[in-house]
Enzyme design. Structure first.
Site, PDB file in Angstrom:
ATOM      1  N   LYS A 141       0.829  -1.211   0.000  1.00  0.00           N
ATOM      2  CA  LYS A 141       0.000   0.000   0.000  1.00  0.00           C
ATOM      3  C   LYS A 141       0.861   1.258   0.000  1.00  0.00           C
ATOM      4  CE  LYS A 141       0.135   1.182   4.660  1.00  0.00           C
ATOM      5  NZ  LYS A 141       0.393   2.489   5.261  1.00  0.00           N
ATOM      6  N   THR A 142       2.028   1.218   0.658  1.00  0.00           N
ATOM      7  CA  THR A 142       2.907   2.384   0.636  1.00  0.00           C
ATOM      8  C   THR A 142       3.435   2.621  -0.773  1.00  0.00           C
ATOM      9  OG1 THR A 142       3.560   2.019   2.943  1.00  0.00           O
ATOM     10  CG2 THR A 142       5.002   3.402   1.598  1.00  0.00           C
TER      11      THR A 142
ATOM     12  N   ASP B 229      -3.166   8.193   4.728  1.00  0.00           N
ATOM     13  CA  ASP B 229      -2.648   6.848   4.984  1.00  0.00           C
ATOM     14  C   ASP B 229      -3.255   6.305   6.280  1.00  0.00           C
ATOM     15  OD1 ASP B 229      -1.130   4.584   4.608  1.00  0.00           O
ATOM     16  OD2 ASP B 229       0.681   5.423   5.512  1.00  0.00           O
ATOM     17  N   GLU B 230      -3.393   4.994   6.374  1.00  0.00           N
ATOM     18  CA  GLU B 230      -3.903   4.331   7.592  1.00  0.00           C
ATOM     19  C   GLU B 230      -5.253   4.915   8.035  1.00  0.00           C
ATOM     20  OE1 GLU B 230      -2.398   1.775   8.366  1.00  0.00           O
ATOM     21  OE2 GLU B 230      -0.222   1.960   8.263  1.00  0.00           O
TER      22      GLU B 230
ATOM     23  N   GLN C 243      -6.631  -4.055  10.337  1.00  0.00           N
ATOM     24  CA  GLN C 243      -5.494  -3.608  11.131  1.00  0.00           C
ATOM     25  C   GLN C 243      -5.823  -2.379  11.973  1.00  0.00           C
ATOM     26  OE1 GLN C 243      -1.409  -4.127   9.373  1.00  0.00           O
ATOM     27  NE2 GLN C 243      -2.550  -4.208   7.457  1.00  0.00           N
TER      28      GLN C 243
ATOM     29  N   ARG D 288       3.066  -9.929  10.638  1.00  0.00           N
ATOM     30  CA  ARG D 288       4.428  -9.357  10.676  1.00  0.00           C
ATOM     31  C   ARG D 288       5.452 -10.377  10.183  1.00  0.00           C
ATOM     32  NH1 ARG D 288       3.005  -5.198   9.708  1.00  0.00           N
ATOM     33  NH2 ARG D 288       0.959  -6.203   9.621  1.00  0.00           N
TER      34      ARG D 288
END
Length: 712
Positions: free
Chosen positions: A54-55, A245-246, A276, A618
């Protein structure tokens, strides 16, 4: 021939051509990423699963917008850390050209601070208002609480930190104080009237002294944009494209601000993953990402599902976990890395055996060539790792622990910053109080008199007049203080020199106040001085430390260059956004993960399920989930635990059970958990080793869950 000058609306600017693009977006991105990066104007929601790039997608969208005609100064990139914004704009600049460096990026709080520095006077605040961190804000509340009659009576009244958390919770969730008390602080509902009065006095005090806390940066900006349409239009006109973002971590105020920032052009791109959203305790509302399609007109919703981080067996567990959530966007993570070891479920006899198992496997991985820094041990709360920390120290394994104190939260750092803050804003009574009481002989009463004189009658707040209320007992030190502050105020004094001047004055006070451990604290002061060299403005220096604090534990490890990069111990919250070759999730118990507190809250279990999902995703190649089958509780003795409901009933072809056995290292017996190549040798007698035998089901127990399950 005379030229005619005309006014042109930003909305009339051409959007640019896609024919002469310098980047081959279709080649650089997968199909889903390409669709998101090159989407047209209007509202866009990108639902990005863990590890799906996504980044990268957001960076390419930045570059695409600039390439197709959007001026970078009219793009606003809002993130939750300044580091993330800087990283994205830097990578976009490397991808395209230097134009992307002009994108206006930063945190919500930093962007709101920028707006308020320009327009604070419209709200009755000075432009040089001081930003209070959480500890400073609590100190202000303590002063107001003490001078009023709030705590009088026979019933308990909240302490300063509880007051700040209470008021902050109401603000960030856009609730009335009564709603917050009923939901989260029912023990204080009978003090509603007094608490409401205190909250109002707190607001008035901050305005009178030119102070704003974190929540004010959001709340006051929203107030400004809602009550002043000219300012709203001015601010929103400069936001031709807003990128967030987020988005799943936004609270009620931030979601409302996004609408205001995009209210002129209507172009807003938000990226997030409902799975998340793990910051409910900070006021984050995961429902914002579900509301987006209803809040904006005709939005486009796209998904990113191809994972570039983990093996498919790890993703199968992650997909299984999030499928059980009450509400989620329909997405399934997949990867081309289809092969890999199954995640392992590792019951241990007790906490000591669990710690020995983790330490042994870390050593084993290190010998196989996996750097310690590429291995992480994750846990719900910081105290869950105490047994492991003891074990790692005994084995001389270096580790860094995240989820602890920030640099600007340390008392000695706050002492230094208080001196800089009173120079920046002489009306900052809280910082005056801290600076003055460092001087021997000055207590709360004397400090209050000096503050009233300094912030009130004094013509120059940084000059001691003849009428200043000071005694011969501390006159010399007080004069030295004011002399230092005047030197710091001088326009000829650069920020690093200002910090050095305060440190020179502070040194004897520092050694006296922290007589027992000042050598241990001294490196923090040196690091603060080093940070100052990066700033040309004292205001920016103070704002940066407040809005984007640095982990003290991280500083300690970065300073140590004599050892290999350390193993990572982290709360799951602090590990979000990171990735590791191998991940151990420890203390996977009901009452710990999910926490006991969450079990009592509406939507609490789903929040904890998302937290577990974050921990699982992770891991790149190896994942171990462990728990102790017995624990000891004072007053109760040893009791049987219950494994986390998130691993209960998971099929063995998704999460493979293994059994730890105690073996005598001298016998030469070696074994390893299923999913790890070769054998794991014991490091000492009685070592906990793992066999490939399936574990027996943990017997059911009516005993209470783990008492360690406290709110983060």
């Amino acid at each position: 021939m005379a030229r005619r000058i005309v006014l042109s609306s930003d909305r009339d600017e051409p959007s640019g051509s896609t024919e002469d693009l310098t980047i081959d977006y279709a080649e650089a991105l997968n199909e889903q990423q390409y669709a998101a990066a090159t989407a047209g104007e209007g509202p866009l929601l990108i639902v990005a699963g863990a590890g799906t790039g996504k980044t990268r997608t957001l960076i390419y969208r930045l570059a695409y917008l600039v390439e197709t005609g959007t001026r970078p100064q009219q793009i606003v990139l809002l993130t939750f850390t300044r580091r993330a914004a800087n990283d994205m704009t830097a990578r976009a600049s490397n991808l395209l050209d230097g134009r992307c460096e002009k994108v206006r990026g930063g945190t919500f709080h930093a962007f709101c601070l920028e707006v308020l520095r320009q327009h604070a006077e419209a709200l009755g605040f000075p432009r040089n208002f001081t930003v209070l961190d959480a500890a400073d804000a609590a100190d202000v509340l303590s002063v107001i609480r003490a001078r009023g009659d709030y705590a009088d009576g026979e019933e308990r009244f909240p302490k300063k930190n509880t007051l700040y958390s209470m008021f902050s919770s109401a603000t960030n969730r856009n609730e009335t104080l009564g709603e917050t008390l009923t939901k989260r602080y029912p023990q204080f509902t009978n003090r509603h009237a007094a608490l409401d009065a205190l909250r109002n006095e707190y607001r008035q005090y901050k305005k009178a002294h030119g102070l704003m806390d974190f929540d004010d940066l959001l709340e006051r900006t929203l107030e400004l944009l809602e009550t002043n349409d000219d300012v709203r239009h001015q601010v929103a006109s400069r936001c031709r494209h807003a990128l967030v973002d987020e988005y799943q971590d936004t609270n009620a105020l931030q979601a409302a601000l996004v609408k205001k920032f995009s209210s002129v052009h209507g172009n807003v791109t938000v990226v997030g993953d409902d799975a998340q959203s793990i910051y409910k305790f900070r006021g984050a509302d995961f429902r914002n990402i579900f509301r987006f399609p209803d809040e904006f007109d005709d939005p486009e919703v796209l998904k990113l599902e191809r994972n570039y981080r983990s093996t498919q067996p790890i993703l199968n567990l992650a997909n299984r976990v999030i499928e059980q959530a009450d509400r989620s966007y329909d997405k399934t993570l997949f990867t081309e890395t289809t092969e890999g070891d199954l995640p392992a479920l590792v019951p241990a006899a007790d906490g000591d055996m669990e710690a020995r198992f983790v330490a042994q496997m870390v050593l084993r991985l290190r010998e196989e060539g996996v750097p310690l820094s590429d291995v992480a041990v994750l846990f719900r709360s910081s105290h869950n790792a105490y047994d492991l920390e003891v074990e790692l120290n005994q084995r001389n394994l270096p580790f860094v622990k995240y989820g602890g104190m920030k640099l600007n939260e340390a008392a000695h750092i706050k002492d230094v910053l208080a001196h800089l803050k009173v120079v920046e804003n002489p009306q900052d009574a809280a910082s005056w109080n801290r600076a003055l009481q460092l001087i021997h002989g000055i207590g709360p009463k004397t400090a209050r008199s000096l503050i009233e004189w300094t912030t009130g009658a004094a013509e120059d707040p940084l000059t001691l007049g003849e009428d200043a209320p000071f005694s011969d007992r501390y006159a010399a030190r007080l004069k030295q203080l004011f002399s230092t502050l005047r030197h710091v105020r001088s326009e000829d004094t650069a920020v690093p020199e200002q910090v050095e001047a305060v440190l020179s004055y502070y040194q004897p006070l520092f050694e006296n106040k922290y007589a027992d451990d000042h050598p241990k604290r001294k490196p923090d002061l040196e690091h603060l001085a080093g940070l100052a060299a990066n700033y040309e403005s004292r205001q920016r220096f103070l704002s940066s430390l407040t809005l984007d604090p640095i982990e003290l534990t991280a500083l300690d490890q970065e300073a140590d260059e004599t050892d290999e990069p350390p193993l990572v111990l982290s709360t799951i919250h602090s590990a979000k956004g990171l990735e590791f070759h191998t991940v151990f999730v420890i203390r996977a118990l009901d009452g710990t993960l999910p926490s006991r507190h969450a079990l009592r809250e509406p939507d609490g279990v789903d929040e904890e399920r998302r937290l577990f999902y974050v921990a699982v995703t992770r891991a790149e190649e190896d994942l171990f989930i462990s728990y102790p089958m017995t624990q000891y509780r004072r007053g109760q003795g040893e009791y049987m635990t219950t494994p986390s409901r998130f691993v209960d009933d998971v099929p063995k072809d998704v999460l493979e059970p293994v059994r730890l056995v105690e073996e005598d290292a001298t016998a030469g017996n070696e074994a390893a958990p299923s999913g790890v190549n070769d054998e794991a040798s014991s490091a000492r007698n009685g070592e906990a080793s793992a066999s490939t035998e399936p574990s027996q089901d943990t017997p059911p127990s009516d005993d209470p869950p783990d008492a360690d399950g406290l709110p983060f």
